[in-house]
Design an enzyme around this catalytic site. Structure first.
Site, PDB file in Angstrom:
ATOM      1  N   ARG A 175       0.860  -1.179   0.000  1.00  0.00           N
ATOM      2  CA  ARG A 175       0.000   0.000   0.000  1.00  0.00           C
ATOM      3  C   ARG A 175       0.897   1.230   0.000  1.00  0.00           C
ATOM      4  NH1 ARG A 175      -3.427  -2.925  -1.416  1.00  0.00           N
ATOM      5  NH2 ARG A 175      -5.438  -3.398  -0.448  1.00  0.00           N
ATOM      6  N   GLU A 199      -4.533   7.198  -4.306  1.00  0.00           N
ATOM      7  CA  GLU A 199      -4.881   6.645  -5.632  1.00  0.00           C
ATOM      8  C   GLU A 199      -6.273   7.081  -6.039  1.00  0.00           C
ATOM      9  OE1 GLU A 199      -4.403   2.396  -5.488  1.00  0.00           O
ATOM     10  OE2 GLU A 199      -2.383   2.555  -4.746  1.00  0.00           O
ATOM     11  N   HIS A 226      -1.770   0.100  -9.761  1.00  0.00           N
ATOM     12  CA  HIS A 226      -2.337  -0.885  -8.816  1.00  0.00           C
ATOM     13  C   HIS A 226      -2.906  -2.112  -9.559  1.00  0.00           C
ATOM     14  CE1 HIS A 226      -4.150  -1.221  -4.530  1.00  0.00           C
ATOM     15  NE2 HIS A 226      -3.934  -2.426  -5.039  1.00  0.00           N
TER      16      HIS A 226
HETATM   17  C1  8YV Z   1      -7.057  -5.421  -5.363  1.00  0.00           C
HETATM   18  C2  8YV Z   1      -5.136  -5.416  -3.747  1.00  0.00           C
HETATM   19  O1  8YV Z   1      -7.358  -5.826  -6.642  1.00  0.00           O
HETATM   20  O2  8YV Z   1      -5.849  -7.489  -2.950  1.00  0.00           O
HETATM   21  C3  8YV Z   1      -5.436  -6.370  -2.671  1.00  0.00           C
HETATM   22  O3  8YV Z   1      -5.257  -6.002  -1.496  1.00  0.00           O
HETATM   23  O4  8YV Z   1      -4.504  -4.443  -3.530  1.00  0.00           O
HETATM   24  C4  8YV Z   1      -5.602  -5.695  -5.141  1.00  0.00           C
HETATM   25  O5  8YV Z   1      -5.329  -7.024  -5.424  1.00  0.00           O
HETATM   26  C5  8YV Z   1      -7.425  -3.981  -5.239  1.00  0.00           C
HETATM   27  O6  8YV Z   1      -7.196  -3.555  -3.940  1.00  0.00           O
HETATM   28  C6  8YV Z   1      -8.891  -3.719  -5.606  1.00  0.00           C
HETATM   29  O7  8YV Z   1      -9.749  -4.047  -4.568  1.00  0.00           O
END
Ligand code: 8YV
Length: 339
Positions: free
Chosen positions: A243, A272, A290
């Site tokens: 993150r 984001e 992302h």
């Molecule tokens: C998601 C991600 O697709 O799984 C996670 O925590 O960061 C990604 O794989 C994204 O967060 C959309 O929800």
């Protein structure tokens, strides 16, 4: 009357059709990102919601929603990370929260490697040079980068994704070091390419390529700042697939600008999609929007998991990926059977 479900983002219609025997669906076909007020309005009278990380479920949202209507029983995110959910508040308000772990481990690990290799070998910088018509002659010191093979791979956050990243190091003859809240069992370390547990300081100073794969919590916000980055080798790369908020981006931008580290590969940003535009002026950073879990097969598997979770809930069963089991002790099971 069937319970109502909000599908807060547009997604694979063929998969969503599994929901129709159980729910009256409201699908956000436009795929707009709802504000808190819009979410409250749309969640009014809903049994549950399937969403992504873009839906912020804060304590204030839940309190406002519950003061007008107490129907919401489950929020099911298509992500392993659930930092967009205030879990304590979900539990307090008897809302089950679920996520979609595991099915994305290998795909996300592949992408961490893609970013690491692109960053170390300056792939996007070299491509931009070529596309811009700058390639007039080949030179011996053209786009010199850092080797991956034989180098030291550092991993901060050795959960299931971190371990999948580590396993891949076997083919490149790398040494793997890691730091985690807790040291892993020796047999797990062995399977993760004999990963060696080191303290946090050593991880930053000894890694040639450092990959962040830890979950985001308020405690880790900006936990990678001046002290951490100044410990890194000038030849090192920093890769973030976790993150954005974990890294102090101003510090990172400064370190990239001054050559304090060689490069960074970033799939995640603090804000984001309105990421810090100063990154765009830097050549030694690889930037992606992302997409680490974005293979067709994996995204479909993640959506299927989110669907399984809400179907289990509406049947009065425990959702397979329930995060806050305490919500069950607060009367959910009874409530769900009454629905
Ligand atoms: C998601 C991600 O697709 O799984 C996670 O925590 O960061 C990604 O794989 C994204 O967060 C959309 O929800």
């Amino acid at each position: 009357m069937r319970p109502k479900l909000l599908v807060a983002r547009a997604m694979f219609p063929d998969l969503l059709s599994r929901l129709t025997p159980y729910f009256d669906l409201e699908i956000n076909q436009e795929d707009r990102i709802f504000t808190e007020d819009e979410l409250i309005e749309r969640l009014h009278g809903k049994f549950g919601m399937i969403c992504t990380s873009s839906a912020k479920i804060s304590s204030s949202l839940l309190q406002r929603l519950k003061s007008i209507n107490d129907d919401l029983k489950i929020i099911s995110t298509i992500a392993v990370g659930y930092d967009n959910f205030d879990i304590a508040s979900c539990t307090e308000n008897r809302v089950m929260a679920t996520n979609s772990p595991d099915v994305l481990n290998e795909t996300t690990a592949d992408f961490a490697w893609a970013l690491m290799m692109a960053t170390a070998r300056r792939v996007t910088e070299a491509e931009a040079f070529l596309r811009d018509g700058e390639w007039k002659k080949w030179s011996v010191d053209f786009f010199l980068g850092a080797d991956i093979h034989g180098s030291t791979l550092g991993i901060l956050g050795m959960g299931r994704i971190g371990q999948a990243i580590a396993r891949r190091a076997a083919g490149f003859g790398m040494q793997v070091i890691y730091h985690n809240r807790q040291r892993l069992d020796p047999d797990i370390e062995l399977k993760a390419h004999c990963a060696e547990y080191v303290d946090r300081e050593t991880l930053f100073s000894a890694s040639d390529h450092l990959i962040l794969a830890l979950p985001f919590t308020p405690e880790v916000r900006h936990s990678i700042g001046v002290a951490e980055i100044s410990r890194m080798k000038r030849s090192a790369t920093l890769i973030n697939i976790a993150r954005g908020g974990i890294v102090d981006e101003d510090v990172l931008i400064d370190a990239l600008r001054t050559g304090q580290i060689a490069g960074a590969g970033l799939d995640v940003f603090e804000n984001e999609p309105n990421f810090n535009r100063a990154f765009l002026d830097l050549k030694n950073v690889v930037l992606t929007p992302h997409i680490a879990s974005a293979s067709e097969q994996t995204r479909r598997a993640m959506v299927s998991q989110a669907i399984n979770n809400v179907i289990a809930a509406v049947k009065g069963e425990i959702p397979p990926n329930l995060i806050n089991r305490q919500a069950l002790h607060l009367g959910f099971e009874q409530n769900s059977r009454d629905t």
